[in-house]
Design a protein around this motif. Structure first.
Motif, mmCIF file in Angstrom:
data_model
loop_
_atom_site.group_PDB
_atom_site.id
_atom_site.type_symbol
_atom_site.label_atom_id
_atom_site.label_comp_id
_atom_site.label_asym_id
_atom_site.label_seq_id
_atom_site.Cartn_x
_atom_site.Cartn_y
_atom_site.Cartn_z
ATOM 1 N N TYR A 454 3.163 2.539 -9.428
ATOM 2 C CA TYR A 454 2.158 2.937 -8.426
ATOM 3 C C TYR A 454 1.308 4.090 -8.941
ATOM 4 N N VAL A 457 -1.274 2.614 -11.096
ATOM 5 C CA VAL A 457 -2.291 1.932 -10.285
ATOM 6 C C VAL A 457 -3.271 2.946 -9.707
ATOM 7 N N CYS A 458 -2.738 4.067 -9.240
ATOM 8 C CA CYS A 458 -3.601 5.114 -8.682
ATOM 9 C C CYS A 458 -4.522 5.702 -9.745
ATOM 10 N N ARG A 473 -8.935 -4.803 -2.079
ATOM 11 C CA ARG A 473 -7.689 -4.039 -2.228
ATOM 12 C C ARG A 473 -6.974 -4.462 -3.513
ATOM 13 N N ASN A 475 -3.179 -5.238 -4.750
ATOM 14 C CA ASN A 475 -1.856 -5.558 -4.208
ATOM 15 C C ASN A 475 -0.774 -4.942 -5.093
ATOM 16 N N VAL A 476 0.086 -4.158 -4.484
ATOM 17 C CA VAL A 476 1.161 -3.476 -5.213
ATOM 18 C C VAL A 476 2.498 -3.947 -4.663
ATOM 19 N N THR A 496 -0.523 9.262 -3.854
ATOM 20 C CA THR A 496 -1.886 8.896 -3.452
ATOM 21 C C THR A 496 -2.755 10.134 -3.268
ATOM 22 N N PHE A 506 -5.230 -0.301 -0.822
ATOM 23 C CA PHE A 506 -3.965 -0.874 -1.273
ATOM 24 C C PHE A 506 -3.387 -1.847 -0.241
ATOM 25 N N ALA A 533 -2.899 1.600 5.002
ATOM 26 C CA ALA A 533 -2.385 0.528 4.156
ATOM 27 C C ALA A 533 -2.160 -0.739 4.977
#
Length: 638
Positions: A454, A457-458, A473, A475-476, A496, A506, A533
């Motif tokens: 994560y 991803v951020c 978005r 997807n995680v 985040t 997200f 979210a």
């Protein structure tokens, strides 16, 4: 000379309590435990005859010369054998941890044997001690220092074994302190005794040493599950090492099917009662074997003798067909098995219980008895190496993220991407996600792994505006293990905020397994949804979920598993249209995985799917390639 018994009397009380506790409790029949009991017996004999011989020497005129020789000889024999048995205990303890580390028996035994002969010969030679023929007065002989030499020799050997073991095994802090402390106590005891003859203090030092040993290694509660009245996993490890020393052994592992579900069905209290009844049954069925409870409904039977696994499993299955009666409740349980007969390679032995647990999981999945062998060990050795690779990846922050685009049916373009974790280990190379993610879940490292993913991803979203890329978005994936953590939402929020992002870019995907823990999942979902979210149920069709259960959870999207999708197109399962229609009636968006052909795109679009994902559009790709892919598809806004 007048002797003082204050220290001996105090030590005697403690030693008596140790003996009562040690000889009245259930013990593993191992070399180490046998050595400890012999050490206790030697200390009792030495302490007793130390007092008797001292008292008789002070009043030697009242006793015959033969009697005086006998009691003094017994004391000296106890004194020297106590040193040897103390060494024998430590040697046995070290051999449990380090299979190849040992001293040839004849070399270890030779000093005490020679000293024993010299003590016994003192009746004629007076080498260790002598008694005046007329008065019976006691006098030390010319070889009396040999008694201390024997003790110091075995003390040095003991210390040497401890130091050598540090290269082969890891002791806990308590164990290491106890081992070092025991050597220091005995060494100090010899020094004090040499300079305080009237005070019988050596026994006190040995008693203190045995207290250290007992609390660190010999307390039966360290190896016993009171809840099941069986040996525990630590005891099973000791048994395995002991049996390995003797050659081939038999291992029968038994585990309750669907343990967590049964505990939910019957309740924890009733399930425990049922497990106790199974424990009693196994103890009675295998009276000459080691029977241990490994937690979570798993039992282990170990013996050096061959077992007829087919017959034994059949008999246990027949018993399992009958209910287990517990407090007016009939508990029905089924089991699965993993078995082994042989003598594994030395490198396998330390991991034998882990491999057994892995085999039991496989046995539950396949509903077959798993026979552990070379191929099985090779596969599980790979799994162990994968666990090490995961630890390296977490330590080095080397997990990579790949992106697989999501096609919007209504928009007729890419509207998002699923972020997938990939591992390229410097030792193992590429490790498939299905392997390392499952392994991380089993080893408890999935939370750290998921948070590192994560974080990456951020970082990607921080440097590339998702909206400008034409995506709604990212997807995680969240593991079911992560969702059980009540602090998951707080940690994800901290990541985040640290990257100055918001949750509205997200979508978190969770599998059906997470629904088994609805309270924890619901709390995390509510906190993250409140921050913007959305959640998607991943891989629908592979677990135990139903439409009602899904509809009552705050999901915005349901992703159909590729197996369900492919079975529809293979004409093996025609339920797909009904499932899609049901989800749409609840207002849920539907995503289909495993889309590989244009025919599938058209049919799934016709059935009402909102989003499509699969190799027809693109395989998962690294970030740079993903950005190029989007640019090529003219998705980027200028």
């Amino acid at each position: 000379m007048t002797y003082h018994y204050e220290f001996t009397l105090a030590a005697g009380i403690v030693l008596a309590m140790l003996c009562i506790f040690a000889f009245s409790r259930t013990y593993l029949a191992t070399r180490r435990n046998f050595s400890f009991r012999c050490l206790l017996a030697a200390d009792v004999i030495t302490m007793l005859f130390d007092v008797i011989s001292s008292e008789m020497d002070m009043r030697h005129a009242e006793f015959s010369l033969g009697m005086l020789y006998l009691v003094n000889a017994v004391f000296f024999l106890g004194f020297i054998w106590r040193s040897f048995l103390n060494f024998a205990f430590v040697e046995a303890l070290v051999r449990e941890r380090c299979t190849g580390l040992r001293l040839p028996h004849h070399i270890a035994f030779l000093p005490v044997a020679l000293t024993t002969l010299i003590v016994l010969a003192s009746y004629w030679t007076g080498w260790i001690f002598s008694l005046d023929a007329g008065s019976g007065a006691y006098k030390s002989g010319p070889l009396y220092p040999l008694i201390y030499g024997n003790g110091y020799l075995y003390l040095i050997l003991t210390a040497g074994f401890i130091v050598a073991s540090l290269r082969h095994t890891v002791w806990t802090r308590l164990e290491l302190v106890s081992l070092i402390g025991s050597c220091l106590l005995i060494g100090l005891g010899y020094i004090v005794r040499m300079h305080s003859s009237p005070y019988l203090v050596m026994n006190a030092f040995y008693t203190l040493e045995m207290l250290l040993i007992f609390f660190a290694f010999q307390n039966p509660d360290l190896f016993f599950s009171r809840r099941m009245n069986l040996f525990n996993a630590d005891a099973a490890n000791v048994c395995l090492r002991e049996l390995y020393q003797g050659g081939p052994f038999s291992l029968l592992a038994i585990a309750v099917n669907d343990f967590e579900e049964n505990r939910t069905l019957y309740g924890g209290h009733q399930t425990t009662k049922g497990l106790r009844l199974i424990a009693d049954f196994l103890r009675q069925k295998f009276p000459d074997c080691y029977v241990a409870y490994m937690d979570e409904g798993r039992f282990l039977v170990l013996t050096g003798e061959p077992l007829d696994f087919r017959q034994v499993c059949h008999e246990i299955n027949e018993r399992m067909k009958l209910p287990w009666h517990a407090s007016h409740v009939n508990i029905y349980l089924n089991v699965h098995y993993a078995v082994y007969r042989g003598r594994p390679e030395p490198g396998i032995l330390p991991h034998m219980l882990d491999y057994t647990a892995s085999s039991l999981r496989r046995a539950e999945q396949t509903n077959e008895v798993v026979h552990m062998g070379t191929e099985c060990f090779r596969r599980m050795e790979y799994e162990r190496e994968v666990r090490q690779a995961i630890d390296r990846a977490i330590r080095d922050d080397s997990i990579e993220i790949y992106f697989q685009p999501l096609w919007g049916v209504g928009e007729q373009r890419m509207i998002g991407a699923e972020v997938l974790a990939r591992m390229n280990d410097p030792v193992l190379g590429f490790v498939p996600p299905s392997v390392f993610i499952r392994t991380a879940e089993q080893s408890g490292t999935i939370t750290q792994l998921g948070e590192q993913v994560y974080e990456k991803v951020c970082i990607f979203a921080k440097h590339h505006d998702i909206k400008k890329l034409g995506l709604r978005r990212l997807n995680v994936n969240l593991s079911a293990i992560q969702c059980r953590d009540n602090l998951m939402s707080e940690r994800l929020n901290a990541i985040t905020v640290r990257h100055h992002l918001t949750f509205d870019i997200f979508k978190f995907e969770v599998t059906e397994t997470a629904l088994v823990y609805p309270d924890e999942l619901q709390g995390n979902m509510d906190r993250l949804i409140a921050k913007g979210a959305v959640f998607s149920l991943d891989d629908f069709g592979t677990g135990y979920s139903n439409l009602i259960r899904v509809s009552r959870s705050p999901f915005k999207d349901v992703k159909l598993d590729m197996t369900l999708v492919r079975e529809y197109f293979q004409k093996k399962n025609r339920l797909l249209p009904s499932i899609i229609g049901a989800f749409k009636s609840y207002g849920l968006h539907v995503t289909a995985e495993g889309v590989e052909t244009k025919e599938m795109v058209e049919e799934l679009s016709r059935l009402g799917c909102d989003t499509l994902q699969g190799y027809y559009f693109a395989k998962p790709m690294p970030a740079a390639e993903f950005l190029q892919y989007l640019a090529k598809k003219n998705i980027l806004t200028r």
